[in-house]
Design a protein around this motif. Structure first.
Motif, short mmCIF file in Angstrom:
data_model
loop_
_atom_site.label_atom_id
_atom_site.label_comp_id
_atom_site.label_asym_id
_atom_site.label_seq_id
_atom_site.Cartn_x
_atom_site.Cartn_y
_atom_site.Cartn_z
N MET A 29 137.00 57.45 90.67
CA MET A 29 138.18 58.03 91.26
C MET A 29 138.66 57.11 92.38
SD MET A 29 138.63 61.51 93.54
CE MET A 29 137.81 62.52 92.35
N LEU A 30 139.95 56.92 92.46
CA LEU A 30 140.55 56.07 93.48
C LEU A 30 141.50 56.89 94.34
CD1 LEU A 30 141.52 53.11 91.13
CD2 LEU A 30 139.48 53.30 92.54
N ILE A 31 141.30 56.84 95.66
CA ILE A 31 142.19 57.54 96.60
C ILE A 31 142.82 56.46 97.48
CG2 ILE A 31 142.36 59.23 98.44
CD1 ILE A 31 139.72 60.46 97.24
N LYS A 32 144.16 56.38 97.47
CA LYS A 32 144.87 55.31 98.18
C LYS A 32 145.64 55.87 99.37
CE LYS A 32 145.48 53.07 93.73
NZ LYS A 32 146.45 52.64 92.71
N ASN A 33 145.46 55.24 100.53
CA ASN A 33 146.19 55.59 101.75
C ASN A 33 146.78 54.31 102.34
OD1 ASN A 33 145.66 58.49 102.06
ND2 ASN A 33 143.54 57.82 102.16
N TYR A 34 148.12 54.23 102.34
CA TYR A 34 148.80 53.03 102.82
C TYR A 34 149.04 53.09 104.32
CZ TYR A 34 149.60 51.80 97.97
OH TYR A 34 149.41 51.45 96.65
N SER A 35 148.98 51.93 104.98
CA SER A 35 149.29 51.83 106.40
C SER A 35 150.78 52.11 106.59
CB SER A 35 148.94 50.43 106.93
OG SER A 35 149.75 49.46 106.29
N LYS A 36 151.18 52.37 107.84
CA LYS A 36 152.59 52.65 108.12
C LYS A 36 153.47 51.49 107.72
CE LYS A 36 151.81 55.99 111.77
NZ LYS A 36 151.91 56.31 113.19
N SER A 37 152.98 50.28 107.89
CA SER A 37 153.77 49.09 107.51
C SER A 37 153.78 48.89 106.00
CB SER A 37 153.18 47.84 108.18
OG SER A 37 151.92 47.53 107.63
N GLY A 38 152.81 49.50 105.29
CA GLY A 38 152.72 49.36 103.85
C GLY A 38 152.04 48.08 103.40
N LYS A 39 151.56 47.27 104.36
CA LYS A 39 150.96 45.98 104.00
C LYS A 39 149.48 46.11 103.62
CE LYS A 39 154.09 43.24 106.81
NZ LYS A 39 154.23 42.31 107.93
N ILE A 40 148.83 47.16 104.10
CA ILE A 40 147.41 47.37 103.84
C ILE A 40 147.23 48.75 103.20
CG2 ILE A 40 145.11 47.66 104.91
CD1 ILE A 40 146.09 44.80 105.06
N CYS A 41 146.34 48.82 102.25
CA CYS A 41 146.00 50.10 101.63
C CYS A 41 144.50 50.33 101.77
CB CYS A 41 146.40 50.10 100.15
SG CYS A 41 146.08 51.68 99.34
N ARG A 42 144.14 51.46 102.37
CA ARG A 42 142.73 51.84 102.43
C ARG A 42 142.44 52.61 101.15
NH1 ARG A 42 139.38 51.33 106.26
NH2 ARG A 42 138.44 53.39 106.15
N VAL A 43 141.54 52.06 100.34
CA VAL A 43 141.20 52.67 99.06
C VAL A 43 139.79 53.23 99.12
CG1 VAL A 43 141.00 52.32 96.57
CG2 VAL A 43 142.67 50.98 97.88
N THR A 44 139.66 54.51 98.80
CA THR A 44 138.34 55.13 98.68
C THR A 44 137.97 55.11 97.20
OG1 THR A 44 138.69 56.52 100.62
CG2 THR A 44 136.98 57.21 99.07
N PHE A 45 136.87 54.45 96.91
CA PHE A 45 136.32 54.38 95.56
C PHE A 45 135.22 55.42 95.46
CE2 PHE A 45 138.10 50.27 96.51
CZ PHE A 45 138.60 49.78 95.30
N LYS A 46 135.33 56.32 94.50
CA LYS A 46 134.29 57.34 94.29
C LYS A 46 133.78 57.24 92.87
CE LYS A 46 135.56 60.77 97.71
NZ LYS A 46 135.72 62.19 97.98
N TYR A 47 132.47 57.22 92.74
CA TYR A 47 131.85 57.16 91.42
C TYR A 47 131.01 58.42 91.22
CZ TYR A 47 129.10 55.76 87.43
OH TYR A 47 128.51 55.73 86.20
N ILE A 48 131.30 59.15 90.14
CA ILE A 48 130.52 60.33 89.79
C ILE A 48 129.29 59.84 89.05
CG2 ILE A 48 130.50 62.55 88.60
CD1 ILE A 48 132.52 62.25 90.98
N ASN A 49 128.12 60.14 89.59
CA ASN A 49 126.87 59.56 89.10
C ASN A 49 126.21 60.46 88.07
OD1 ASN A 49 124.58 58.02 88.88
ND2 ASN A 49 123.64 58.82 90.72
N SER A 50 126.42 60.16 86.80
CA SER A 50 125.77 60.95 85.74
C SER A 50 124.43 60.35 85.33
CB SER A 50 126.69 61.06 84.53
OG SER A 50 126.98 59.77 84.03
N GLU A 51 124.10 59.18 85.87
CA GLU A 51 122.88 58.47 85.49
C GLU A 51 121.71 58.72 86.45
OE1 GLU A 51 125.77 56.87 86.03
OE2 GLU A 51 126.45 56.47 84.01
N SER A 52 121.92 59.53 87.50
CA SER A 52 120.89 59.79 88.52
C SER A 52 120.42 58.50 89.19
CB SER A 52 119.70 60.55 87.92
OG SER A 52 120.12 61.78 87.40
#
Length: 98
Positions: free
Chosen positions: A1-24
């Motif tokens: 899952m990718l969650i994107k939050n752009y800076s006010k200037s739009g030049k930088i994006c903070r991306v949260t990468f989430k992985y659902i772990n089905s492999e334990s």
């Protein structure tokens, strides 16, 4: 899952990468073009649900190839990536576009 939050200037994006772990898996790392595919540079935090998460800042206006590495050996893609591209090993890499 990718969650994107752009800076006010739009030049930088903070991306949260989430992985659902089905492999334990015990640990996970985010690797990609943004960190020279380093398994050490972006370790992911283990979540209560057994998944993993990490947030990084990326330059907007670009696409980046990435994958997750589980337990230092198993390379997997994000099922919700923006797209995919075949890599030199005949597998696919996930793509995040910001």
């Amino acid at each position: 899952m990718l969650i994107k939050n752009y800076s006010k200037s739009g030049k930088i994006c903070r991306v949260t990468f989430k992985y659902i772990n089905s492999e334990s898996s015990e640990n996970a790392a985010l690797v990609g073009e943004f960190n020279n595919w380093s398994v050490q540079e972006n370790p992911m935090k283990k979540l209560k649900n057994g998944g993993f998460s990490v947030t990084i800042s990326l330059q907007s206006g670009n696409s980046y190839q990435f994958r997750y590495v589980l337990d230092g050996k198993t390379w997997v893609n994000d099922v919700e990536a923006d797209s995919y591209v075949t890599n030199q090993y005949g597998e696919e890499n996930s793509i995040v576009t910001v």
